[in-house]
Each structure stands twice: as C-alpha cells, then as structure tokens.
Design a protein around this motif. Structure first.
Motif, PDB file in Angstrom:
ATOM      1  N   VAL A 202       8.193   4.515   7.672  1.00  0.00           N
ATOM      2  CA  VAL A 202       8.455   4.422   6.139  1.00  0.00           C
ATOM      3  C   VAL A 202       9.934   3.957   6.000  1.00  0.00           C
ATOM      4  N   GLU A 203       9.956   2.736   5.112  1.00  0.00           N
ATOM      5  CA  GLU A 203      10.861   2.158   4.780  1.00  0.00           C
ATOM      6  C   GLU A 203      11.764   2.607   3.541  1.00  0.00           C
ATOM      7  N   ARG A 204      13.016   3.056   3.503  1.00  0.00           N
ATOM      8  CA  ARG A 204      13.431   3.781   2.282  1.00  0.00           C
ATOM      9  C   ARG A 204      14.888   2.940   2.170  1.00  0.00           C
ATOM     10  N   GLY A 205      15.188   2.902   1.019  1.00  0.00           N
ATOM     11  CA  GLY A 205      16.659   2.522   0.560  1.00  0.00           C
ATOM     12  C   GLY A 205      16.957   2.995  -0.806  1.00  0.00           C
ATOM     13  N   ARG A 206      18.222   2.599  -0.902  1.00  0.00           N
ATOM     14  CA  ARG A 206      18.907   2.692  -2.219  1.00  0.00           C
ATOM     15  C   ARG A 206      19.177   1.455  -3.207  1.00  0.00           C
ATOM     16  N   ARG A 311       6.727 -12.137  -9.017  1.00  0.00           N
ATOM     17  CA  ARG A 311       6.570 -13.273  -9.860  1.00  0.00           C
ATOM     18  C   ARG A 311       6.526 -12.845 -11.347  1.00  0.00           C
ATOM     19  N   LEU A 312       6.117 -11.483 -11.704  1.00  0.00           N
ATOM     20  CA  LEU A 312       6.089 -10.972 -12.815  1.00  0.00           C
ATOM     21  C   LEU A 312       7.222 -10.382 -13.395  1.00  0.00           C
ATOM     22  N   GLY A 313       8.418 -10.353 -12.353  1.00  0.00           N
ATOM     23  CA  GLY A 313       9.609  -9.318 -12.391  1.00  0.00           C
ATOM     24  C   GLY A 313       9.497  -7.934 -12.522  1.00  0.00           C
ATOM     25  N   LEU A 314       8.415  -7.742 -11.352  1.00  0.00           N
ATOM     26  CA  LEU A 314       8.141  -6.373 -11.155  1.00  0.00           C
ATOM     27  C   LEU A 314       8.478  -5.985  -9.728  1.00  0.00           C
ATOM     28  N   GLY A 315       9.479  -6.505  -9.182  1.00  0.00           N
ATOM     29  CA  GLY A 315       9.763  -6.338  -7.965  1.00  0.00           C
ATOM     30  C   GLY A 315      10.688  -4.986  -8.028  1.00  0.00           C
ATOM     31  N   ALA A 316      11.275  -4.243  -6.858  1.00  0.00           N
ATOM     32  CA  ALA A 316      11.821  -3.127  -6.877  1.00  0.00           C
ATOM     33  C   ALA A 316      13.339  -3.319  -7.401  1.00  0.00           C
ATOM     34  N   VAL A 327      12.189   5.423  -9.069  1.00  0.00           N
ATOM     35  CA  VAL A 327      11.848   5.302  -7.632  1.00  0.00           C
ATOM     36  C   VAL A 327      10.542   4.244  -7.801  1.00  0.00           C
ATOM     37  N   VAL A 328      10.871   3.141  -6.666  1.00  0.00           N
ATOM     38  CA  VAL A 328       9.514   2.301  -6.593  1.00  0.00           C
ATOM     39  C   VAL A 328       8.885   2.504  -5.283  1.00  0.00           C
ATOM     40  N   ALA A 329       7.792   2.821  -5.515  1.00  0.00           N
ATOM     41  CA  ALA A 329       7.064   2.880  -4.186  1.00  0.00           C
ATOM     42  C   ALA A 329       6.243   1.760  -4.022  1.00  0.00           C
ATOM     43  N   GLN A 330       6.446   0.829  -2.934  1.00  0.00           N
ATOM     44  CA  GLN A 330       5.399  -0.312  -2.691  1.00  0.00           C
ATOM     45  C   GLN A 330       4.595  -0.211  -1.565  1.00  0.00           C
ATOM     46  N   LEU A 331       3.384  -0.733  -1.539  1.00  0.00           N
ATOM     47  CA  LEU A 331       2.342  -0.513  -0.649  1.00  0.00           C
ATOM     48  C   LEU A 331       1.706  -1.952  -0.382  1.00  0.00           C
ATOM     49  N   SER A 332       1.162  -2.075   0.954  1.00  0.00           N
ATOM     50  CA  SER A 332       0.660  -3.519   1.154  1.00  0.00           C
ATOM     51  C   SER A 332      -0.017  -3.077   2.523  1.00  0.00           C
ATOM     52  N   ALA A 333      -1.033  -4.092   2.548  1.00  0.00           N
ATOM     53  CA  ALA A 333      -1.925  -4.009   3.837  1.00  0.00           C
ATOM     54  C   ALA A 333      -0.951  -4.343   5.109  1.00  0.00           C
ATOM     55  N   ARG A 400      15.681   4.222  -6.137  1.00  0.00           N
ATOM     56  CA  ARG A 400      15.269   4.020  -4.840  1.00  0.00           C
ATOM     57  C   ARG A 400      14.175   3.365  -4.647  1.00  0.00           C
ATOM     58  N   PHE A 401      13.985   2.851  -3.272  1.00  0.00           N
ATOM     59  CA  PHE A 401      12.680   2.092  -2.969  1.00  0.00           C
ATOM     60  C   PHE A 401      12.054   2.880  -1.683  1.00  0.00           C
ATOM     61  N   VAL A 402      10.830   2.782  -1.731  1.00  0.00           N
ATOM     62  CA  VAL A 402      10.153   3.376  -0.638  1.00  0.00           C
ATOM     63  C   VAL A 402       8.943   2.130  -0.330  1.00  0.00           C
ATOM     64  N   ARG A 403       8.716   1.854   1.043  1.00  0.00           N
ATOM     65  CA  ARG A 403       7.790   1.019   1.399  1.00  0.00           C
ATOM     66  C   ARG A 403       6.902   1.232   2.712  1.00  0.00           C
ATOM     67  N   LEU A 404       5.708   1.239   2.476  1.00  0.00           N
ATOM     68  CA  LEU A 404       4.709   1.475   3.543  1.00  0.00           C
ATOM     69  C   LEU A 404       3.823   0.313   3.829  1.00  0.00           C
ATOM     70  N   ALA A 405       3.189   0.246   4.955  1.00  0.00           N
ATOM     71  CA  ALA A 405       2.109  -0.877   5.223  1.00  0.00           C
ATOM     72  C   ALA A 405       1.119  -0.431   5.964  1.00  0.00           C
ATOM     73  N   LEU A 406      -0.160  -0.425   5.851  1.00  0.00           N
ATOM     74  CA  LEU A 406      -1.339  -0.218   6.512  1.00  0.00           C
ATOM     75  C   LEU A 406      -1.193  -0.585   8.048  1.00  0.00           C
TER      76      LEU A 406
END
Length: 504
Positions: A202-206, A311-316, A327-333, A400-406
């Motif tokens: 689990v990637e986490r950051g401020r 690209r739409l300005g919706l990054g964390a 809090v921005v939670a990001q998920l990818s494969a 905060r952001f959190v990031r996970l990947a399958l």
C-alpha cells in the motif's frame, strides 16, 4: 463449532494480517482487537488465498473500527475495553462468500453470466494466452487485431499458430486485452515485475499541509465510521467498486460517476452498486459540475489507467491543489510505474502474467484462483487505506494519497512460494473449454464459502432492478453495520449531485 472452525486468538494475528496492517501504517497493538473464525474449506487453492483474503478484510474492518472509535460519541466510548477500538471478527465463511459475490447474486432468481465466450485461456504455438473480452469495445479490438470473426473456433485456430508473446503485443497495440502466460520466475524477470516489487503493498503519502480534519461525533446505531463523508467514485469493474461499496456500507455518501459513452455491464454494476448512487458525467463537457462535486468531496477514488485522469487534471496533486484536505485513492492493474503502467488490465490477466495461473494449474493447463481474489482483496485494502488516511488526517492534517495495484497484490500472494514450471507443451491438450473460461472457477466439488449460516452470509431485498439475493459484506466489528442502507439502482440514473444531507 468444529475444531477447524474454532476462532484463533485475537492477540496473535496471522502474519498476512500483520503485514497488511503494517503497510497501512496501523498501530500493531490494535491487532489484538481482531479474532478470526478459520474454516479450512473456504477458498481452496495452492496459494494462500484464504489467508490473504482474511488479511485484506481484517485490515479493512480494523481500520473501520479504529476510525469509528475516534468518531464515537461520549455515550459509546465506554462500550469498548482496552484502547477503545471495537472488537473485529473475521469469519472465513463470510469472507469467501463476499469474494465470489458475483456468483451468489440473483436478480429475480436469475444468475448473472460473469465471463464472455472470448474471455478465456487459449493454446498458442508455444504456450498459452489469456484474453479478456467482456466489454463490447474490447471484444471488437481483439477480433480486429486477430483478423477473425466473432467465433471461438476461428479465434482458437488463429491463436494456435501464433506465439503467445506476439499475440500479447499485437492485441495490446490494437487496444485489446491479451496476456501471455508466464511462470512466477519469468514474471519476476520482467521489467514491470521489478518496478512493482520496489513498491510497498500500500503506497501512502501526504500531499500538502492542509489543516487537520475535524470529524463530527457519530452516535448512531449502528456505528458508521464514514458517516457524513462524501466519496467521488471514478472506478469501474470490480476492485474499485468493491472499495467504494465498502465505504458506502460504513456510512459514506458515495456517488459513482461514469462517462456516458462507456457503459458498464449491468450485473457487475448491480453486484458492486450496493449503498451507492450512480450518475453519468462527461468530464470535459461537464467540468463545472465535476468541480462543484469535488469542492464538497472528502475522498476521490480512481480506477482508470495511470495517466488517463492526469491528462484531465485529475491526478492526486492536481485534485489536492483544488480541494485541500482531500484523500485521493488510486487503483490500477499493473501499477503507476514501469513499462506496463499505461496498459489496461483485469484480475484474470494479472493472474496469467504474474505466474498465479501456472501455480494453480495442473496436467499441462493453466489454472485459476477460486475467486477474483486480486480484485476483491485489493478492493478491501483500498477501502482500508482510505479509512486509515482519514484517521491520520484527523491527527496530523494534510491532503493524502493512497495507491494500490493488482499486480502488487499478486506479488504479495506469491511471496514465499516456490518457482513453478509452465504447463507442458503437450500439443495433444485441447484449449480449456467453457468450464474453465472463468477467471475464478472453483475446484470440483469445493465449497468456496464453506462455513457459517446462510442467514449470516446472505440477504435479500427489493430494488428498482428486481428482487436481489446477495452476499453481505464480511467487514464486521462490534456495533458496526450489518448491511447497506440502500440497494443498487439502475446504472447512471441518479443526478450528478450530492445528497443534501451528507450523513444520509
């Protein structure tokens, strides 16, 4: 209760739960609040699927209990001994039922079809390839890349004469989905695996120095840790919607947004839509509406490919700049890094690429996990990460952001397992038939949801979609919710606005 069903000691959690909780930044002393009911017949597999699923759900329930304890009003605070965090109970039977929730769903007595005929393993000239074509646009791109009609026999004939790696690249170049089968050792040598391995589970950051979040007390029964919080759900398929479905269970006002031109599979939406509302919004054309929603959002959960939303300005970073304290939670494969960062992916494809399908295979054939465990497990971890981020915000502030990947969850599942050879090149072996087309087929005769009362694991409700039979959430803690406040509705039919009362 049988010997195999006896709860384990809450003061000695399994190593996988401890690892998941550590990756979430949780206090290790809180693990003593967890007890488990272990059922040996649940989620049978060669890999530690049952233990991993239990850990993901346990970590999510503990994160919910922790946040609930912080928000509990004075009348509740004396209910829980020790550190004041409600006791968590993880039952393998409930976990297993939830991890195959799509198989338990009935809509007016009808069982959904999970996988399309072209979503399966195929024999190639030198091995195997896994395709995913559940969505019409993915099916069309696959067929265009292969130059075949929409006929499984024609597809099989073309693939049988081509190398797996060539198929993988050709279909990817056409915007379709196909992955060559790899052993764990072959995947470990891949550049994408190396990029994934360098990151935590689990990637986490401020993101900034926004002031500490003020959380109003919650005195409701049941205790809803996420009551009053607004969650923008920009996810699709399974993992992301499982996460936001869980946040909805815990009291959040979850609004899922989808682009009008990218329809969802109806039964898939039904299974993961409990507790949420669903609206359609074209982000470029409806930017003002989105900004109004963002301005009042507490959490944004994204499940599109890394870079697609940037690209739409919706990054964390961009979201936090416009909505400090979010809090921005990001998920990818495949992960937000490495050569495959921009590739589409699904649970079944990640199983094939990372060596899981080889580890679960036999008799020269690739196998599958007893559930879409990467999707469901990552979904519960993502919800847990959001809950822990909210707790940390209340203590320290900061967006905060959190990031996970399958693929990272897959690496965790494979940790400590011995390298396995690829299924043999037995040219007399036929490609798997319809029975093995699913990415989550069970072993013959196995009860994937063994243990527990059906009354505990399943429920029924009326909805605008019909009479629904469904698996309850496995997230359980003292005084916590037992079910969602609302059933799913038809996809994309709610207005793109928040409830007037965010606590509802």
């Amino acid at each position: 209760m049988t010997d195999t069903d006896r709860p384990s000691s809450g003061s000695r959690p399994g190593p996988r739960l401890a690892a998941a909780w550590s990756s979430l930044g949780g206090d290790p002393d809180l693990l003593a609040r967890v007890t488990t009911v272990e059922r040996s017949g649940a989620l049978p597999a060669r890999l530690p699927v049952r233990e991993t699923a239990r850990a993901c759900v346990g970590a999510c329930a503990l994160a919910a209990a922790e946040l609930g304890a912080r928000r509990a009003g004075p009348a509740r605070r004396g209910h829980h001994p020790g550190p004041g965090v409600p006791a968590v109970r993880v039952d393998d039977g409930a976990v297993a039922a939830a991890f195959v929730s799509e198989r338990h769903l009935l809509v007016d007595g009808r069982a959904p079809v999970s996988f399309a005929p072209l979503s399966r393993f195929w024999r190639t000239a030198d091995g195997w390839v896994r395709t995913h074509a559940n969505y019409p646009h993915h099916r069309a791109r696959l067929l265009a890349a292969l130059g075949t009609p929409d006929d499984p026999e024609a597809v099989a004939a073309v693939l049988a004469g081509r190398p797996a790696a060539e198929v993988e690249e050709t279909v990817y170049a056409a915007g379709g989905l196909a992955v060559a089968l790899r052993t764990p050792a072959a995947w470990a040598a891949h550049a994408q695996a190396a990029a994934v391995a360098r990151r935590p589970l689990v990637e986490r950051g401020r993101l900034d120095s926004a002031p500490a979040r003020v959380l109003a007390p919650v005195d409701r029964d049941p205790l809803l840790p996420a009551a009053g919080l607004r969650v923008l759900d920009l996810t699709r398929v399974v993992a992301g919607p499982v996460a936001t479905r869980t946040l909805a269970l815990l009291g959040a006002d979850v609004l899922r947004l989808d682009p009008p031109g990218l329809p969802e599979l109806p039964d898939q939406h039904t299974d993961t839509g409990f507790g949420k509302r669903s609206a359609l919004l074209d982000l470029p054309a409806g930017r003002d509406t989105f900004e109004e929603l963002l301005a009042a959002a507490d959490v944004v959960v994204t499940g599109y490919r890394p870079g697609a939303l940037d690209r739409l300005g919706l990054g964390a970073e961009a979201l936090a700049e416009r909505r400090p304290g979010v809090v921005v939670a990001q998920l990818s494969a495949w992960g937000a890094y490495g050569p495959w960062a921009g590739r589409r992916g699904f649970d079944s494809l990640v199983q094939a690429a990372t060596g899981i399908a080889v580890s679960e295979g036999s008799a020269g054939r690739p196998g599958v996990l007893p559930a879409q465990a990467l999707d469901h497990g990552t979904g519960y971890l993502l919800a847990a990460a959001v809950l822990r981020a909210l707790t940390e915000q209340a203590e320290e502030g900061g967006s905060r952001f959190v990031r996970l990947a399958l693929a990272r969850t897959a690496a965790w599942l494979l940790e400590g397992t011995a390298p396995t050879r690829a299924p043999g090149d037995d040219r007399t072996a036929a490609a798997p038939g319809p029975a093995s087309a699913s990415a989550s087929a069970s072993a013959p005769g196995a009860d994937v949801s063994a243990g527990g009362s059906a009354d505990d694991r399943f429920a029924e409700t009326d909805s605008a979609l019909g009479r629904l039979r469904y698996a309850r959430s496995p997230v359980s803690f003292t005084d916590g919710p037992r079910d969602w406040a609302r059933p799913p509705g038809p996809w994309g039919t709610d207005p793109a606005r928040w409830n007037a009362d965010p606590a509802r």
